[in-house]
Scaffold this active site. Structure first.
Site, short mmCIF file in Angstrom:
data_model
loop_
_atom_site.label_atom_id
_atom_site.label_comp_id
_atom_site.label_asym_id
_atom_site.label_seq_id
_atom_site.Cartn_x
_atom_site.Cartn_y
_atom_site.Cartn_z
N SER A 271 0.82 -1.20 0.00
CA SER A 271 0.00 0.00 0.00
C SER A 271 0.86 1.27 0.00
O SER A 271 1.73 1.39 -0.85
CB SER A 271 -0.94 -0.07 1.20
OG SER A 271 -2.11 0.61 0.91
N LYS A 275 4.22 2.04 -2.37
CA LYS A 275 4.65 3.22 -3.13
C LYS A 275 6.09 3.54 -2.70
O LYS A 275 6.96 3.81 -3.53
CB LYS A 275 3.76 4.44 -2.81
CG LYS A 275 2.25 4.21 -2.91
CD LYS A 275 1.46 5.48 -2.56
CE LYS A 275 0.07 5.28 -1.98
NZ LYS A 275 -0.93 4.63 -2.75
N TRP A 362 -9.85 0.42 -5.34
CA TRP A 362 -9.30 1.74 -4.98
C TRP A 362 -7.86 1.88 -5.51
O TRP A 362 -7.43 2.95 -5.89
CB TRP A 362 -9.35 1.86 -3.44
CG TRP A 362 -8.84 3.12 -2.84
CD1 TRP A 362 -7.74 3.27 -2.05
CD2 TRP A 362 -9.44 4.43 -2.92
NE1 TRP A 362 -7.60 4.57 -1.64
CE2 TRP A 362 -8.63 5.31 -2.16
CE3 TRP A 362 -10.57 4.94 -3.59
CZ2 TRP A 362 -8.91 6.67 -2.02
CZ3 TRP A 362 -10.85 6.31 -3.45
CH2 TRP A 362 -10.03 7.14 -2.68
N HIS A 412 -7.63 -5.73 -0.20
CA HIS A 412 -6.42 -4.98 0.08
C HIS A 412 -5.75 -5.54 1.34
O HIS A 412 -6.22 -5.31 2.46
CB HIS A 412 -6.85 -3.53 0.31
CG HIS A 412 -5.74 -2.55 0.41
ND1 HIS A 412 -5.00 -2.15 -0.68
CD2 HIS A 412 -5.24 -1.87 1.47
CE1 HIS A 412 -4.11 -1.27 -0.29
NE2 HIS A 412 -4.23 -1.08 1.02
#
Ligand code: GCU
Length: 439
Positions: A271, A275, A362, A412
């Site tokens: 998540s 990044k 998302w 997720h």
């Protein structure tokens, strides 16, 4: 809306699984989840120089284009970070040869960045398989709530850094307690990692910079301030870049540890920390393999698709994550000189693995896959295999070339399935000797 109704609506959204973070400042934001409404876009070409010249040789990638792209990400997206601090110090606080029922060697090492051990420090937690031949390959990844949450081992030091309050984790007044020991262990299958011959290195991201918008007063950001400066300039590091910088500081230590194979350091993140992992791996070639799990917008997903979370949404809910200049691209993705496939390309020729989850809309799973696909021409130019087709990948059918990808069913999260595939991928590449230095 009358305030009573608003409260009920918010409670309902929370019940429906919409996270508090998705709600902050986002009452008006309606994510697009319809493939038919993805705007038409043209991606910047990773093989065309800023002056318009197409590159055709691997050497041009290394000497020219890679540098241009790195710079674009630095000044427009994540912000420039400093290098290795001159006075950095490593303090070994704990070594046990009998951890986890005798299966593991555990080490806890603190990295102090400044002279006299001033300022914040980063606490590494390391587990190595006790009986494996040393030096061992390791996975390195930041964790969300403190080292003591990754396993119930009672000897893991509890972080003293700021932690987000959480009923579930027993955190009040932003201080972690023993109540959260082992609470995130499903995301860190340490025994299995050791069994497969790998070590694990983790650290709490909040040691580097607490994850909330305080105008960059706490954490490591003040290290760079000069004179009366009290805020990064628009091209200087936000929090994602600071966390990435912390990962490189962890490698500074790992390179000195003889039990660890410094040519076999795999980096992973989930998540927002996915990044972070991509940006750390893009810059620091000591990471021999890089894994992004559900990293979404600002990570592996193509920004121009505007599917799920968008640049504007991320800059609104998390204004501290990227650099000031990134805000120029709110609703103007097409003017950004890069897109996220170029971040994946920066990891070439090292192996990079992108993992998505089917229900994690998302984070735009298909956009994450397309980044891997559109990074492929760079890998091919330097003689490696990427993703052969842009067709939507099948669920649970991993691709394992120098670029790897999977999408699994579910939400997720980081699951055992994800970890098993990450280790399969590392087995392939580490045993074949595809490492940072063999480019
Ligand atoms: C939020 C945010 C995402 C991020 C995620 C996480 O959902 O919008 O960008 O990846 O939090 O880090 O869990």
């Amino acid at each position: 809306m009358n305030p009573g109704h608003k409260g009920t609506l918010l409670a309902l959204l929370v019940l429906l699984g919409v996270s508090a973070e998705q709600l902050i400042g986002a009452q008006e934001f309606k994510p697009n989840y319809d493939e038919g409404k993805v705007p038409h876009y043209t991606l910047p070409d990773p093989l065309v120089l800023n002056d318009g010249t197409r590159i055709t040789r691997a050497t041009q990638w290394w000497t020219r284009r890679r540098k241009e792209i790195l710079r674009q990400f630095e000044i427009n997206v994540y912000g420039k970070a400093p290098g290795r601090p001159r006075d950095q110090e490593f303090i070994e606080r704990d070594v046990s040869k009998k951890a986890l029922g005798g299966k593991a060697i555990r080490k806890q090492v603190s990295i102090f960045f400044l002279k006299g051990r001033a300022g914040p420090h980063l606490d590494l937690l390391i587990y190595l398989p006790r009986d494996a031949q040393k030096p061992v390959p390791v996975f390195v990844g930041l964790n969300f709530h403190g080292n003591h949450t990754v396993n119930a081992d009672p000897d893991i030091a509890i972080t003293e850094s700021w932690v987000r309050n959480s009923e579930e984790l027993g955190v009040t007044e932003n201080q972690a307690t023993a109540a959260s020991r082992g609470k995130n262990s499903s995301r860190w299958p340490i025994e299995r990692i050791l069994e497969r011959g790998y070590g694990l290195v983790t650290a709490y991201y909040g040691d580097i910079d607490p994850d909330y918008d305080d105008e960059f007063k706490n954490g490591v950001h003040p290290f760079i301030y000069r004179g009366f400066q009290n805020h990064p300039t628009p091209d200087q590091w936000g929090s994602l870049a600071a966390w990435a910088w912390g990962l490189s500081r962890a490698v500074d230590y790992l390179e000195t540890d003889r039990d660890i194979n410094k040519r076999r350091i795999a980096l992973l993140g989930h998540s927002r920390l996915g990044k972070t992992a991509l940006w750390a791996g893009a810059q620091d070639q000591r990471f021999a393999l890089v894994i992004s799990n559900d990293s979404g917008c600002g990570g592996a997903a193509l920004s121009r698709r505007r599917f799920g979370e968008t640049i504007e949404r991320i800059n609104t809910a998390f204004p501290h994550w990227c650099c000031g200049n990134f805000k120029n691209y709110n609703e103007r993705e097409n003017t950004l000189p890069v897109d996220q496939h170029m971040l994946i390309a920066l990891i070439a020729s090292r192996p990079v693995y992108i993992a998505s989850a089917e229900e994690d809309l998302w984070a735009d799973p298909y956009g994450e896959f397309l980044s891997a696909y559109h990074a492929t021409p760079v890998f091919e130019l330097i003689g490696k295999k990427g993703i052969p087709s842009g067709q939507k990948p099948e669920i649970s059918r991993p691709i394992m070339n120098t670029i790897g990808y999977h999408i699994r069913p579910g939400k997720h999260d980081v699951t055992l399935y994800d970890w098993e595939r990450f280790m399969d991928f590392a087995d392939i590449h580490f045993k074949r000797g595809t490492t940072a230095e063999s480019k």
